[in-house]
Design a protein around this motif. Structure first.
Motif, PDB file in Angstrom:
ATOM      1  N   ASN A  76       8.379   7.488  -2.288  1.00  0.00           N
ATOM      2  CA  ASN A  76       7.586   6.328  -1.461  1.00  0.00           C
ATOM      3  C   ASN A  76       8.725   5.779  -0.687  1.00  0.00           C
ATOM      4  O   ASN A  76       8.679   5.515   0.539  1.00  0.00           O
TER       5      ASN A  76
ATOM      6  N   THR B  39      -3.987   5.912   7.886  1.00  0.00           N
ATOM      7  CA  THR B  39      -4.897   6.189   6.861  1.00  0.00           C
ATOM      8  C   THR B  39      -5.633   4.901   6.282  1.00  0.00           C
ATOM      9  O   THR B  39      -6.830   5.076   5.874  1.00  0.00           O
TER      10      THR B  39
ATOM     11  N   GLU C  42      -0.331   4.210   1.026  1.00  0.00           N
ATOM     12  CA  GLU C  42      -0.604   5.000   2.222  1.00  0.00           C
ATOM     13  C   GLU C  42      -0.121   4.448   3.719  1.00  0.00           C
ATOM     14  O   GLU C  42       0.075   3.147   3.609  1.00  0.00           O
ATOM     15  N   SER C  43      -0.176   5.242   4.713  1.00  0.00           N
ATOM     16  CA  SER C  43       0.020   4.895   6.123  1.00  0.00           C
ATOM     17  C   SER C  43      -0.805   3.743   6.522  1.00  0.00           C
ATOM     18  O   SER C  43      -1.875   3.760   6.010  1.00  0.00           O
TER      19      SER C  43
ATOM     20  N   LEU D 274      -7.881   1.657  -2.160  1.00  0.00           N
ATOM     21  CA  LEU D 274      -6.669   1.881  -1.886  1.00  0.00           C
ATOM     22  C   LEU D 274      -5.842   1.193  -2.843  1.00  0.00           C
ATOM     23  O   LEU D 274      -5.897   0.166  -3.461  1.00  0.00           O
TER      24      LEU D 274
ATOM     25  N   SER E 199      -9.965   4.437   6.300  1.00  0.00           N
ATOM     26  CA  SER E 199     -10.846   4.310   5.171  1.00  0.00           C
ATOM     27  C   SER E 199     -11.602   3.130   5.181  1.00  0.00           C
ATOM     28  O   SER E 199     -11.515   2.111   5.818  1.00  0.00           O
TER      29      SER E 199
ATOM     30  N   TYR F 108       0.903  -1.296  -0.033  1.00  0.00           N
ATOM     31  CA  TYR F 108       0.178  -0.066   0.174  1.00  0.00           C
ATOM     32  C   TYR F 108       0.930   1.347  -0.113  1.00  0.00           C
ATOM     33  O   TYR F 108       1.985   1.153   0.475  1.00  0.00           O
TER      34      TYR F 108
END
Length: 401
Positions: free
Chosen positions: A345, A294, A290-291, A303, A298, A288
């Motif tokens: 990233n 996060t 995102e953290s 994602l 969601s 992923y």
């Protein structure tokens, strides 16, 4: 391979409608704004004429002397990988059934032609007596001390060549006809072919009928492979195709081997090539972007994940090397946003590491580099384009498989 009957072009080459219609290759072309371009690598044999499409960056004019050997090398790589892993091209129409053939061949190498053990009975006085049949069918002589039966019914076994072995014989013999193009096919000194194979639909129906009579997995697999091959033959006739629409997948696979065997270091943006590399690259699982916090918050939102092609993480020296395989027609002429995002990233994940970022692109020339983007004075991001000789990669990979 008769050079006079071979027509040669390149993946990505523009062709006209008449050419496409003559070779029946519309399914193997890209169409954009009325323009048709070749989108495959490999061979098509039609009415004993050969159309061969080389990868992008293979110069068919300057490398004419090596064309035949390079053709065989490419077909060897395609057939070897399709036999081992199956095809990258799911549902590719009309392609020579490499995996089915090799599975049949391996069965033949291990067990020979399929033989079924058959029991039969005959009259006699030596051997394994079948007393039930003897009592029910033999003559009986009644004596004071009992009943004598004669003759005895003796049970014996013999190997019987069955229909499956004839199908194996047909497939191995038929495939031998294409050995000039598919070098993983072995020559086969076949016996006389049963006339039933003049009607392949009948053969296929019979194989499907008897398939349910067999219970061992090895037998079912063999029969399914026979059906796959003969179904292909019934449709293809003498038109043979061994190709890929996804040579970019092959480029990624081949360059991975090349990196792991020959990458020594990076100095001044150039890769130092050599032998016995100690640095290993791998393709990690998708992750992923995102953290965790996060992602946990969601709900119904999509994602997104990323996956790097080739990455090496050196914790001891605090550096990350990341490469992305690119199979382009020409040199890169626009910003690769995906590779740029990869860099940012990785900067978040490996804050104290130095990141080396590059694109790996085939070329007909010797190895050279170009700067793709240089933001070293802004945020430390730099991406280098590495152009690697296609023939060197092909030669290296074909020796490994």
């Amino acid at each position: 391979m008769d050079q006079q009957k071979i027509e040669i072009l390149n993946d990505g080459q523009t062709v006209d409608e008449e050419f496409v219609k003559t070779w029946e290759i519309l399914d193997y072309c890209d169409q954009y704004n009325g323009t048709l371009t070749i989108s495959f690598v490999g061979v098509i044999i039609k009415n004993k004429k050969i159309l061969f499409s080389f990868p992008k960056h293979y110069n068919v004019t300057t490398l004419r002397e090596n064309q035949t050997s390079c053709m065989k090398q490419i077909l060897y790589i395609l057939s070897k990988n399709k036999a081992t892993y199956g095809s990258f091209d799911k549902g590719l129409k009309g392609e020579f059934p490499v995996k089915a053939y090799h599975d049949i061949l391996n069965h033949y190498k291990k067990y020979g032609l399929y033989l079924s053990n058959e029991s039969y009975f005959e009259n006699g006085y030596e051997g394994n007596v079948d007393w039930n049949r003897t009592i029910n069918k033999s003559n009986k002589i009644v004596q004071k001390n009992g009943v004598i039966f004669f003759p005895f019914v003796i049970k014996k076994n013999r190997d019987k060549s069955v229909f499956i072995s004839e199908c194996m014989n047909y497939v191995l013999a038929d495939a031998s006809n294409y050995r000039d193009f598919i070098t993983t096919i072995i020559p086969y000194g076949y016996t006389k072919i049963n006339p039933i194979f003049k009607n392949l639909k009948l053969v296929i129906n019979e194989l499907k009928r008897i398939r349910n009579l067999y219970f061992k997995d090895i037998e079912k697999i063999l029969i399914n492979n026979l059906i796959n091959y003969i179904e292909w033959k019934s449709k293809a006739k003498d038109n043979v195709r061994l190709l890929t629409l996804k040579f970019d997948n092959y480029w990624e696979m081949m360059i991975d081997e090349y990196l792991n065997d020959k990458f020594i270091d990076i100095q001044c943006d150039d890769i130092i090539w050599g032998e016995s590399s100690n640095i290993k690259f791998y393709k990690p699982e998708m992750e992923y972007v995102e953290s965790k916090e996060t992602i946990e918050k969601s709900k119904n939102r999509n994602l997104y994940k990323v996956q790097y092609d080739h990455i090496s993480i050196d914790n001891e020296n605090k550096r990350v090397i990341i490469f992305d395989s690119k199979y382009f027609n020409n040199e890169v002429n626009e910003l690769n946003y995906k590779q740029l995002f990869y860099h940012y990233n990785l900067m978040q994940k490996y804050k104290d590491f130095k990141i080396y970022n590059g694109l790996l692109i085939p070329t007909e020339r010797e190895y050279y580099t170009k700067v793709h983007i240089d933001r070293m004075d802004l945020d430390g991001v730099k991406i280098i384009e590495h152009y690697i000789n296609l023939n060197d990669v092909l030669n290296h990979y074909s020796k490994k498989i």
